[in-house]
Design an enzyme around this catalytic site. Structure first.
Site, PDB file in Angstrom:
ATOM      1  N   ALA A  84     -13.881  -1.683 -25.827  1.00  0.00           N
ATOM      2  CA  ALA A  84     -14.810  -2.608 -25.181  1.00  0.00           C
ATOM      3  C   ALA A  84     -15.891  -1.924 -24.354  1.00  0.00           C
ATOM      4  O   ALA A  84     -16.923  -2.515 -24.066  1.00  0.00           O
ATOM      5  CB  ALA A  84     -14.034  -3.576 -24.277  1.00  0.00           C
ATOM      6  N   GLY A  85     -15.675  -0.671 -23.962  1.00  0.00           N
ATOM      7  CA  GLY A  85     -16.566  -0.051 -23.002  1.00  0.00           C
ATOM      8  C   GLY A  85     -17.805   0.564 -23.624  1.00  0.00           C
ATOM      9  O   GLY A  85     -17.847   0.877 -24.819  1.00  0.00           O
TER      10      GLY A  85
ATOM     11  N   GLN B 270     -13.580  -8.843 -24.353  1.00  0.00           N
ATOM     12  CA  GLN B 270     -13.531  -8.646 -22.908  1.00  0.00           C
ATOM     13  C   GLN B 270     -14.965  -8.758 -22.408  1.00  0.00           C
ATOM     14  O   GLN B 270     -15.754  -7.826 -22.518  1.00  0.00           O
ATOM     15  CB  GLN B 270     -12.936  -7.269 -22.572  1.00  0.00           C
ATOM     16  CG  GLN B 270     -12.774  -7.036 -21.075  1.00  0.00           C
ATOM     17  CD  GLN B 270     -12.365  -5.604 -20.743  1.00  0.00           C
ATOM     18  OE1 GLN B 270     -12.629  -4.684 -21.513  1.00  0.00           O
ATOM     19  NE2 GLN B 270     -11.729  -5.411 -19.590  1.00  0.00           N
TER      20      GLN B 270
ATOM     21  N   GLY C 186     -11.476  -2.786 -16.612  1.00  0.00           N
ATOM     22  CA  GLY C 186     -10.320  -1.910 -16.670  1.00  0.00           C
ATOM     23  C   GLY C 186      -9.405  -2.191 -17.847  1.00  0.00           C
ATOM     24  O   GLY C 186      -9.486  -3.236 -18.498  1.00  0.00           O
ATOM     25  N   THR C 187      -8.494  -1.237 -18.081  1.00  0.00           N
ATOM     26  CA  THR C 187      -7.629  -1.321 -19.259  1.00  0.00           C
ATOM     27  C   THR C 187      -6.652  -2.481 -19.180  1.00  0.00           C
ATOM     28  O   THR C 187      -6.398  -3.167 -20.180  1.00  0.00           O
ATOM     29  CB  THR C 187      -6.862   0.005 -19.435  1.00  0.00           C
ATOM     30  OG1 THR C 187      -7.807   1.077 -19.536  1.00  0.00           O
ATOM     31  CG2 THR C 187      -6.024  -0.023 -20.699  1.00  0.00           C
TER      32      THR C 187
ATOM     33  N   GLY D 186      -3.385  10.855 -14.442  1.00  0.00           N
ATOM     34  CA  GLY D 186      -2.254  10.147 -13.892  1.00  0.00           C
ATOM     35  C   GLY D 186      -1.021  11.018 -14.095  1.00  0.00           C
ATOM     36  O   GLY D 186      -0.779  11.483 -15.216  1.00  0.00           O
TER      37      GLY D 186
ATOM     38  N   ASN E 112      -0.239  11.458 -17.914  1.00  0.00           N
ATOM     39  CA  ASN E 112      -0.205  10.206 -18.656  1.00  0.00           C
ATOM     40  C   ASN E 112      -1.322  10.225 -19.692  1.00  0.00           C
ATOM     41  O   ASN E 112      -2.495  10.378 -19.356  1.00  0.00           O
ATOM     42  CB  ASN E 112      -0.395   9.040 -17.674  1.00  0.00           C
ATOM     43  CG  ASN E 112      -0.581   7.713 -18.369  1.00  0.00           C
ATOM     44  OD1 ASN E 112      -0.204   7.542 -19.530  1.00  0.00           O
ATOM     45  ND2 ASN E 112      -1.170   6.757 -17.660  1.00  0.00           N
TER      46      ASN E 112
ATOM     47  N   HIS F 161     -38.742  20.775 -40.739  1.00  0.00           N
ATOM     48  CA  HIS F 161     -39.395  22.060 -40.945  1.00  0.00           C
ATOM     49  C   HIS F 161     -39.152  23.002 -39.777  1.00  0.00           C
ATOM     50  O   HIS F 161     -39.347  22.639 -38.619  1.00  0.00           O
ATOM     51  CB  HIS F 161     -40.928  21.898 -41.069  1.00  0.00           C
ATOM     52  CG  HIS F 161     -41.362  20.692 -41.829  1.00  0.00           C
ATOM     53  ND1 HIS F 161     -41.424  20.666 -43.203  1.00  0.00           N
ATOM     54  CD2 HIS F 161     -41.742  19.470 -41.401  1.00  0.00           C
ATOM     55  CE1 HIS F 161     -41.843  19.474 -43.589  1.00  0.00           C
ATOM     56  NE2 HIS F 161     -42.030  18.730 -42.520  1.00  0.00           N
TER      57      HIS F 161
END
Length: 399
Positions: free
Chosen positions: A9-10, A78, A83-84, A136, A161, A312
């Site tokens: 979505a981003g 979204q 955010g996720t 993370g 993470n 060229h």
């Protein structure tokens, strides 16, 4: 049944100017979009995709269609990128079985997806890294996740993470309860911690293979290099008799390599592209659809997107050129500092070290350079930029 929820979505502001006219997951590496590579990694392990779209979402729909690798594809929008966790929440009404969560702009191996798909209950991918402070960081009790801390100054472990998860449907309740973070986003790591704190078990699936989080232009080049490393040569297009192909080179149907051209793989020449005469293409390069690389032009370790022309006497090294770019005769890219230090690029107003000794330029769609333009290492040209003949560009020009 397992469904893959893929977040696409981003915009990817750190990728500008390449994302001024396309969403980041549609940026190409090794001749296909990042999103398609993610879907490929999932293909043998899921039977349905739900793709979360937002910025320029119609482009994603047109690229992927209603099915991929014989599995149906559904889309959810979204409207605002928050955010996720917020993105995954949009998919709740489409998912009532165990599901995977992946970002559409990473490079991963199918083995990682297989390990997550075959795990039981909820799980997350983790990877040992040398410096976990930018990730993370995950703490474990055996293989059970106990804590996830975002970018700690003093990391409790070296496990990062990877942002790839497997969830049971009951995780949606914790995702929906996630609160807005200080960054102004609904973080999936907070959802995960809520799930753990409520007594949910999350298993860590440790992975030590290749994983690339493609967030900035030089990381797109790294993804391209990685994906082309195992390229197998295949010639379906026209290669004239006095052209030379050395190493793994793909010439797609409808492409043409003219006499005097010398191509050192791994290189992909996509459909409709025209290389030569007397051009030199080397390194991990992709000459995109309908691209023109003409007489006395050298392209090294670069991505040239669709309909771009370097006709060229030009040099393009370690660079990413967007779609419909035209380099006037004699346009030259610098890709190495005289002091031999690594190249720095401005990203969202800050000077960032790419970590690369060689890095050229990043050029937005529709840019045209005048003849004999010189572009300094690390320069970015925004979509639709124009330069004048004999101009030397040493600073970003984001119009």
């Amino acid at each position: 049944m397992t469904v893959a929820v893929v977040v696409a979505a981003g915009q990817g502001t750190r990728m500008r100017p390449l994302t001024e006219r396309r969403p980041k997951p549609l940026l190409p590496a090794a001749g296909r979009s990042l999103l398609e590579h993610v879907l490929d990694a999932c293909a043998d392990h899921v039977d349905r995709y739900v793709i979360v779209v937002g910025y320029e979402g119609e482009q994603v729909r047109e690229t992927i269609g209603d099915a991929y690798a014989d599995s149906p594809v559904e889309y959810v929008t979204q409207a605002e990128q928050l955010g996720t966790a917020h993105a995954v929440e949009q998919a709740a009404e489409y998912v009532d079985e165990r599901f995977l969560v992946l970002n559409g702009d990473v490079v991963i191996e199918p083995e990682l997806v297989a390990d997550l798909a075959e795990s039981e209950g909820s799980a997350m991918a983790v990877k040992p890294v040398d410096d976990p402070r930018n990730y993370g960081v995950v703490s474990l009790d055996g293989t059970r996740v106990t804590d996830v801390v975002e970018k700690p100054a003093d990391p409790p472990t070296d496990l990062a993470n990877l942002g790839i998860y497997a969830f049971e449907p009951d995780a949606f309740a914790h995702i929906e309860a996630t609160e807005l973070s200080e960054r102004g986003e609904y973080e999936i790591t907070e959802s995960l911690q809520r799930y753990i704190d409520a007594g949910g078990d999350v298993t860590a699936v440790e992975y030590d293979g290749p994983w690339l989080d493609v967030g900035r232009p030089w990381e797109l080049l790294a993804a391209n290099e990685h994906l082309l490393a195992d390229l197998a040569g295949d010639v379906q297009g026209t290669v004239e008799p006095r052209a030379t192909l050395d190493g793994p080179v793909v010439v797609e149907e409808g492409a043409r390599v003219r006499n005097g051209a010398y191509i050192e793989g791994p290189v992909v020449v996509q459909a409709g592209a025209d290389v030569g005469p007397n051009a030199y293409v080397r390194g991990a390069s992709v000459i995109g659809p309908d691209v023109r690389v003409g007489n006395a032009v050298e392209v090294k370790n670069s991505i040239l997107m669709a309909d771009t022309a370097c006709g060229h006497l030009s040099y393009v090294g370690d660079s990413v050129l967007g779609a419909d770019v035209n380099f006037g005769a004699g346009t030259t890219v610098a890709n190495l500092r005289h002091d031999d230090e690594t190249i720095r690029v401005r990203v969202k107003g800050e000077s960032v070290d790419t970590g690369r000794r060689k890095f050229g330029v990043v050029v937005g769609d529709g840019t045209k350079t005048g003849i004999d333009t010189s572009l300094n290492a690390g320069v970015k040209l925004g979509a639709g930029t124009r330069t004048t003949p004999n101009e030397t560009v040493t600073r970003d020009r984001m119009e």
